[in-house]
Design a protein around this motif. Structure first.
Motif, PDB file in Angstrom:
ATOM      1  N   HIS A 112      -5.857 -10.919   0.782  1.00 37.85           N
ATOM      2  CA  HIS A 112      -6.745 -11.855   1.453  1.00 37.85           C
ATOM      3  C   HIS A 112      -8.323 -10.774   1.645  1.00 37.85           C
ATOM      4  CE1 HIS A 112      -3.536 -12.411   3.507  1.00 37.85           C
ATOM      5  NE2 HIS A 112      -3.264 -11.157   3.967  1.00 37.85           N
ATOM      6  N   LEU A 113      -8.847 -10.520  -0.732  1.00 37.34           N
ATOM      7  CA  LEU A 113     -10.008 -10.408  -0.759  1.00 37.34           C
ATOM      8  C   LEU A 113     -10.615 -11.314  -1.524  1.00 37.34           C
ATOM      9  CD1 LEU A 113      -8.967  -6.818  -2.318  1.00 37.34           C
ATOM     10  CD2 LEU A 113     -10.317  -7.386  -0.754  1.00 37.34           C
ATOM     11  N   ASP A 114     -11.103 -11.702  -1.430  1.00 39.00           N
ATOM     12  CA  ASP A 114     -12.114 -12.982  -1.979  1.00 39.00           C
ATOM     13  C   ASP A 114     -11.972 -12.996  -3.649  1.00 39.00           C
ATOM     14  OD1 ASP A 114     -12.607 -14.242  -0.019  1.00 39.00           O
ATOM     15  OD2 ASP A 114     -14.768 -12.982   0.771  1.00 39.00           O
ATOM     16  N   TRP A 115     -11.767 -13.389  -4.390  1.00 39.83           N
ATOM     17  CA  TRP A 115     -12.476 -14.015  -5.766  1.00 39.83           C
ATOM     18  C   TRP A 115     -13.247 -14.497  -6.007  1.00 39.83           C
ATOM     19  CZ3 TRP A 115     -10.141 -11.056  -9.363  1.00 39.83           C
ATOM     20  CH2 TRP A 115      -9.471 -11.570 -10.633  1.00 39.83           C
ATOM     21  N   PRO A 116     -13.975 -13.608  -7.326  1.00 39.08           N
ATOM     22  CA  PRO A 116     -14.125 -13.373  -7.825  1.00 39.08           C
ATOM     23  C   PRO A 116     -14.244 -11.579  -7.113  1.00 39.08           C
ATOM     24  CG  PRO A 116     -15.442 -14.315  -8.982  1.00 39.08           C
ATOM     25  CD  PRO A 116     -15.517 -14.894  -7.916  1.00 39.08           C
ATOM     26  N   LEU A 117     -14.012 -10.781  -8.487  1.00 41.20           N
ATOM     27  CA  LEU A 117     -14.199  -9.247  -8.210  1.00 41.20           C
ATOM     28  C   LEU A 117     -15.947  -9.478  -8.092  1.00 41.20           C
ATOM     29  CD1 LEU A 117     -13.330  -6.288  -8.342  1.00 41.20           C
ATOM     30  CD2 LEU A 117     -13.979  -6.392 -10.845  1.00 41.20           C
ATOM     31  N   PRO A 118     -16.239  -8.724  -6.757  1.00 44.37           N
ATOM     32  CA  PRO A 118     -17.859  -8.311  -6.758  1.00 44.37           C
ATOM     33  C   PRO A 118     -18.746  -7.750  -7.461  1.00 44.37           C
ATOM     34  CG  PRO A 118     -16.526  -8.330  -4.584  1.00 44.37           C
ATOM     35  CD  PRO A 118     -15.749  -8.134  -5.773  1.00 44.37           C
ATOM     36  N   THR A 119     -19.680  -8.397  -7.520  1.00 45.30           N
ATOM     37  CA  THR A 119     -20.623  -7.970  -8.570  1.00 45.30           C
ATOM     38  C   THR A 119     -20.893  -6.378  -8.542  1.00 45.30           C
ATOM     39  OG1 THR A 119     -21.853 -10.038  -8.912  1.00 45.30           O
ATOM     40  CG2 THR A 119     -23.083  -7.742  -9.638  1.00 45.30           C
ATOM     41  N   ALA A 120     -21.442  -6.000  -7.185  1.00 46.56           N
ATOM     42  CA  ALA A 120     -21.017  -4.657  -6.903  1.00 46.56           C
ATOM     43  C   ALA A 120     -20.213  -3.700  -6.942  1.00 46.56           C
ATOM     44  CB  ALA A 120     -21.082  -4.495  -5.341  1.00 46.56           C
ATOM     45  N   VAL A 121     -18.848  -4.180  -7.358  1.00 44.48           N
ATOM     46  CA  VAL A 121     -17.611  -3.027  -6.929  1.00 44.48           C
ATOM     47  C   VAL A 121     -17.360  -3.355  -8.687  1.00 44.48           C
ATOM     48  CG1 VAL A 121     -15.542  -2.851  -7.301  1.00 44.48           C
ATOM     49  CG2 VAL A 121     -16.357  -4.162  -5.803  1.00 44.48           C
ATOM     50  N   LYS A 122     -17.637  -4.525  -9.613  1.00 45.09           N
ATOM     51  CA  LYS A 122     -18.123  -3.655 -11.323  1.00 45.09           C
ATOM     52  C   LYS A 122     -19.441  -2.664 -12.059  1.00 45.09           C
ATOM     53  CE  LYS A 122     -16.859  -8.934 -12.218  1.00 45.09           C
ATOM     54  NZ  LYS A 122     -17.266 -10.068 -13.404  1.00 45.09           N
ATOM     55  N   HIS A 123     -20.472  -2.691 -10.595  1.00 45.78           N
ATOM     56  CA  HIS A 123     -20.910  -2.091 -10.887  1.00 45.78           C
ATOM     57  C   HIS A 123     -21.145  -0.510 -10.878  1.00 45.78           C
ATOM     58  CE1 HIS A 123     -24.701   0.330 -11.390  1.00 45.78           C
ATOM     59  NE2 HIS A 123     -25.237   0.530  -9.949  1.00 45.78           N
ATOM     60  N   ALA A 124     -20.353  -0.321  -9.442  1.00 44.67           N
ATOM     61  CA  ALA A 124     -19.787   1.169  -8.795  1.00 44.67           C
ATOM     62  C   ALA A 124     -18.713   1.556  -9.754  1.00 44.67           C
ATOM     63  CB  ALA A 124     -19.047   0.955  -7.544  1.00 44.67           C
ATOM     64  N   ASP A 125     -18.311   0.325 -10.850  1.00 44.97           N
ATOM     65  CA  ASP A 125     -16.797   0.852 -11.777  1.00 44.97           C
ATOM     66  C   ASP A 125     -17.438   1.368 -12.666  1.00 44.97           C
ATOM     67  OD1 ASP A 125     -14.256   1.186 -12.971  1.00 44.97           O
ATOM     68  OD2 ASP A 125     -14.286  -1.214 -13.329  1.00 44.97           O
ATOM     69  N   MET A 126     -18.548   1.234 -13.524  1.00 47.86           N
ATOM     70  CA  MET A 126     -19.186   1.756 -14.304  1.00 47.86           C
ATOM     71  C   MET A 126     -19.940   3.032 -14.398  1.00 47.86           C
ATOM     72  SD  MET A 126     -19.438   0.328 -17.122  1.00 47.86           S
ATOM     73  CE  MET A 126     -19.860   0.358 -17.995  1.00 47.86           C
ATOM     74  N   VAL A 127     -20.866   3.767 -11.970  1.00 45.03           N
ATOM     75  CA  VAL A 127     -21.062   4.462 -12.075  1.00 45.03           C
ATOM     76  C   VAL A 127     -20.169   5.384 -12.528  1.00 45.03           C
ATOM     77  CG1 VAL A 127     -21.970   5.595  -9.818  1.00 45.03           C
ATOM     78  CG2 VAL A 127     -23.008   3.099 -10.602  1.00 45.03           C
ATOM     79  N   ALA A 128     -18.709   5.219 -11.749  1.00 44.32           N
ATOM     80  CA  ALA A 128     -17.500   6.187 -12.267  1.00 44.32           C
ATOM     81  C   ALA A 128     -17.399   6.132 -13.378  1.00 44.32           C
ATOM     82  CB  ALA A 128     -16.351   5.112 -11.344  1.00 44.32           C
ATOM     83  N   LEU A 129     -17.563   5.342 -13.962  1.00 44.85           N
ATOM     84  CA  LEU A 129     -17.159   5.447 -15.913  1.00 44.85           C
ATOM     85  C   LEU A 129     -18.427   7.062 -16.118  1.00 44.85           C
ATOM     86  CD1 LEU A 129     -15.897   4.806 -18.682  1.00 44.85           C
ATOM     87  CD2 LEU A 129     -17.370   3.027 -18.359  1.00 44.85           C
ATOM     88  N   PRO A 141     -18.818  11.994 -29.455  1.00 43.67           N
ATOM     89  CA  PRO A 141     -19.789  11.637 -31.073  1.00 43.67           C
ATOM     90  C   PRO A 141     -19.425  10.230 -31.241  1.00 43.67           C
ATOM     91  CG  PRO A 141     -17.143  11.052 -30.203  1.00 43.67           C
ATOM     92  CD  PRO A 141     -17.226  11.617 -29.122  1.00 43.67           C
ATOM     93  N   LEU A 142     -20.198   9.420 -30.387  1.00 44.02           N
ATOM     94  CA  LEU A 142     -21.510   8.194 -30.303  1.00 44.02           C
ATOM     95  C   LEU A 142     -21.607   8.113 -29.180  1.00 44.02           C
ATOM     96  CD1 LEU A 142     -18.510   6.471 -32.995  1.00 44.02           C
ATOM     97  CD2 LEU A 142     -20.562   7.457 -34.044  1.00 44.02           C
ATOM     98  N   THR A 143     -21.997   6.854 -29.358  1.00 44.59           N
ATOM     99  CA  THR A 143     -23.157   6.359 -28.044  1.00 44.59           C
ATOM    100  C   THR A 143     -21.725   5.485 -26.923  1.00 44.59           C
ATOM    101  OG1 THR A 143     -24.167   5.573 -27.046  1.00 44.59           O
ATOM    102  CG2 THR A 143     -23.839   4.318 -29.076  1.00 44.59           C
ATOM    103  N   TRP A 144     -21.696   5.584 -25.888  1.00 44.39           N
ATOM    104  CA  TRP A 144     -20.698   5.301 -25.125  1.00 44.39           C
ATOM    105  C   TRP A 144     -21.929   3.308 -24.157  1.00 44.39           C
ATOM    106  CZ3 TRP A 144     -16.884   6.941 -21.627  1.00 44.39           C
ATOM    107  CH2 TRP A 144     -16.392   7.960 -22.244  1.00 44.39           C
ATOM    108  N   GLY A 145     -22.699   3.964 -24.755  1.00 45.33           N
ATOM    109  CA  GLY A 145     -24.082   2.596 -24.860  1.00 45.33           C
ATOM    110  C   GLY A 145     -24.345   2.190 -23.725  1.00 45.33           C
ATOM    111  N   GLU A 146     -24.752   1.850 -23.044  1.00 41.95           N
ATOM    112  CA  GLU A 146     -25.459   2.084 -21.969  1.00 41.95           C
ATOM    113  C   GLU A 146     -24.859   1.990 -20.981  1.00 41.95           C
ATOM    114  OE1 GLU A 146     -29.685   0.153 -19.861  1.00 41.95           O
ATOM    115  OE2 GLU A 146     -29.574   0.006 -21.631  1.00 41.95           O
ATOM    116  N   LEU A 147     -24.996   3.343 -20.103  1.00 36.57           N
ATOM    117  CA  LEU A 147     -24.213   3.420 -18.728  1.00 36.57           C
ATOM    118  C   LEU A 147     -25.193   3.682 -17.563  1.00 36.57           C
ATOM    119  CD1 LEU A 147     -21.273   5.573 -19.755  1.00 36.57           C
ATOM    120  CD2 LEU A 147     -21.132   3.327 -18.832  1.00 36.57           C
TER     121      LEU A 147
END
Length: 195
Positions: A112-129, A141-147
């Motif tokens: 019972h979750l709304d689809w698609p995945l919320p932007t806030a969760v995508k951002h939190a996923d990147m903070v976790a990364l 050894p190389l850049t991971w890009g902008e985190l």
């Protein structure tokens, strides 16, 4: 006489047959998700310690606001059935990405979750990364890009699988109180072939 073997399904922790490419909502089980994610190691096993997808999911659920926490916990739930592929590989497999999105949408419907995945969760996923990179990985050894800026690296504990599973299920019970079934025993279910 030779019997043709059906290789289109996997057997889950609870003992059910699951068709990852033809998933059925009634076969999605939180015990299977918790067990599998607790056994899956992030970064393809290249971190300093074992760090499960289950622990990552718990972290994401705590990095978002309370309304998004359920999605945070289940944002990688499809990996319980499809596994966790490294991003460079996943980007080369558009069919995999399609299957992952279809299964994740079905998991969203199941819980019972709304689809698609919320932007806030995508951002939190990147903070976790970003946090996991600091806490778990050798110097890049190389850049991971902008985190984004990392959260507190001491949030990363590296729980062993059984503990990660228990913590995941406890967080699930907290966020999904309407879901009654949390027992560790397999339930009765149908293993009939999908249509």
């Amino acid at each position: 006489m030779t019997h043709k073997v059906d290789y289109s399904w996997i057997q889950t922790f609870s003992g059910r047959a699951f068709w990852p490419l033809q998933p059925r909502m009634e076969d999605i089980d939180i015990q299977d998700i918790a067990h599998s994610l607790a056994m899956l190691c992030r970064f393809n096993g290249h971190g300093r310690i074992f760090y499960s997808v289950a622990e990552h999911a718990i972290l994401v659920s705590r990095l978002v606001s309370p309304p998004h926490a359920p999605w945070g916990l289940l944002h990688d739930a499809s990996e319980a059935y499809l596994t966790d592929l490294p991003k460079p590989v996943k980007r080369q497999l558009p069919d995999y990405t399609h299957c992952e999105e279809r299964l994740q949408a079905l998991i969203a419907k199941r819980f019972h979750l709304d689809w698609p995945l919320p932007t806030a969760v995508k951002h939190a996923d990147m903070v976790a990364l970003s946090t996991e990179k600091v806490a778990l990985m050798a110097a890049e050894p190389l850049t991971w890009g902008e985190l984004p800026s990392p959260a507190d690296p001491t949030l990363i504990r590296g729980y062993p699988p059984l503990e990660a599973k228990q913590l995941f299920l406890a967080r699930f019970a907290e966020l999904f109180p309407h879901e009654a079934r949390l027992s560790d025993s397999p339930r009765e279910h149908s293993n009939a072939l999908p249509p």
